[in-house]
Design an enzyme around this catalytic site. Sequence first.
Site, PDB file in Angstrom:
ATOM      1  N   SER A 120      34.145  47.310  41.802  1.00 14.35           N
ATOM      2  CA  SER A 120      35.268  47.043  40.908  1.00 14.35           C
ATOM      3  C   SER A 120      36.439  47.989  41.210  1.00 14.35           C
ATOM      4  CB  SER A 120      34.805  47.135  39.453  1.00 14.35           C
ATOM      5  OG  SER A 120      35.749  46.593  38.568  1.00 14.35           O
ATOM      6  N   ASP A 147      33.714  35.632  38.178  1.00 16.04           N
ATOM      7  CA  ASP A 147      34.391  36.926  38.074  1.00 16.04           C
ATOM      8  C   ASP A 147      35.875  36.700  38.319  1.00 16.04           C
ATOM      9  OD1 ASP A 147      35.263  39.546  38.201  1.00 16.04           O
ATOM     10  OD2 ASP A 147      34.165  40.039  40.035  1.00 16.04           O
ATOM     11  N   HIS A 170      31.091  39.456  37.013  1.00 15.92           N
ATOM     12  CA  HIS A 170      31.518  40.848  37.106  1.00 15.92           C
ATOM     13  C   HIS A 170      30.508  41.748  36.393  1.00 15.92           C
ATOM     14  CE1 HIS A 170      34.606  43.690  38.299  1.00 15.92           C
ATOM     15  NE2 HIS A 170      34.255  44.389  37.241  1.00 15.92           N
TER      16      HIS A 170
END
Length: 399
Positions: A189, A343, A373
């Site tokens: 991320s 995501d 995610h």
Amino acid sequence: MGRKSLYLLIVGILIAYYIYTPLPDNVEEPWRMMWINAHLKTIQNLATFVELLGLHHFMDSFKVVGSFDEVPPTSDENVTVTETKFNNILVRVYVPKRKSEALRRGLFYIHGGGWCVGSAALSGYDLLSRWTADRLDAVVVSTNYRLAPKYHFPIQFEDVYNALRWFLRKKVLAKYGVNPERIGISGDSAGGNLAAAVTQQLLDDPDVKIKLKIQSLIYPALQPLDVDLPSYQENSNFLFLSKSLMVRFWSEYFTTDRSLEKAMLSRQHVPVESSHLFKFVNWSSLLPERFIKGHVYNNPNYGSSELAKKYPGFLDVRAAPLLADDNKLRGLPLTYVITCQYDLLRDDGLMYVTRLRNTGVQVTHNHVEDGFHGAFSFLGLKISHRLINQYIEWLKENL
């Protein structure tokens, strides 16, 4: 039905309504995901309420809750864990206990959390680093960095870059028994963002003689110019990371001024003088056809230059690695990218894969059709173990 039974029924219905979220049929363990999401949603709602009362910044409330999940740097039967500082940046170093005749691989890991929350000490990151060190027989350095809202870009980038440069010194590698020809970088991320950014920066640093062999980017955030990509549209309210939260993370990375956040949500934060940058994030030409699925590309809405002058970070390649030109990308190492179907950061990763391949960089792309995610980080879910196993196997073969 008595009053008590009716009351319990109503409470049960309200709880179920709060927890239940429709999920795609191919997603594993949907109810466990819903429970995790309800927990995170509760934290987010409380953080919003506390901020409205003027008691605490939204992100600081997240940090307080997250701190309860931090674990000390404790060694186990397989891995020695120490906490130290690399160039004044706090890191954790994981070294396998078993003897090795040869120098080991080295992996520099950067945690996620939207540049605002997270820590190498969180139990999930600690466990991931232990597994990686043990199964890969590698020295793993898991770095911290200063966080927003107290610190803004480029502090996070600089902290990670300075810690990495320290690790790449010959005497530091010798101390930990690391092979200078087998060093990689990884992150998830926001950590994937920082991993991509510092890997690019190393290409222009004449003082760093030791180069990275691989980079591994796990659903990375790579650009804040266009937050209306097909993946943002399709997953704007999906579990764990909504569009509103992601835009808040991006804006907090650069400033506590909420006007940037509002401009980003309305796609009016990029000035016309920076219009040339959109060619690097034009999803209509960079996404594989199956991910476009009838979405229509709309030309950007340009804003005033005022925000860009105040907060130039959101146009800086060190914050948005997708803005690097092809000449820069051409020099990057062997790359592994994980993207997840559900995501909103999916298309950032997909566009980076396309651009890297177009410049001749060798890329292994693992697109997870049932992924979302956080799938890599929620270690209580089966999908997390599957992705981590694939990740470690790739590292075994390529690092």
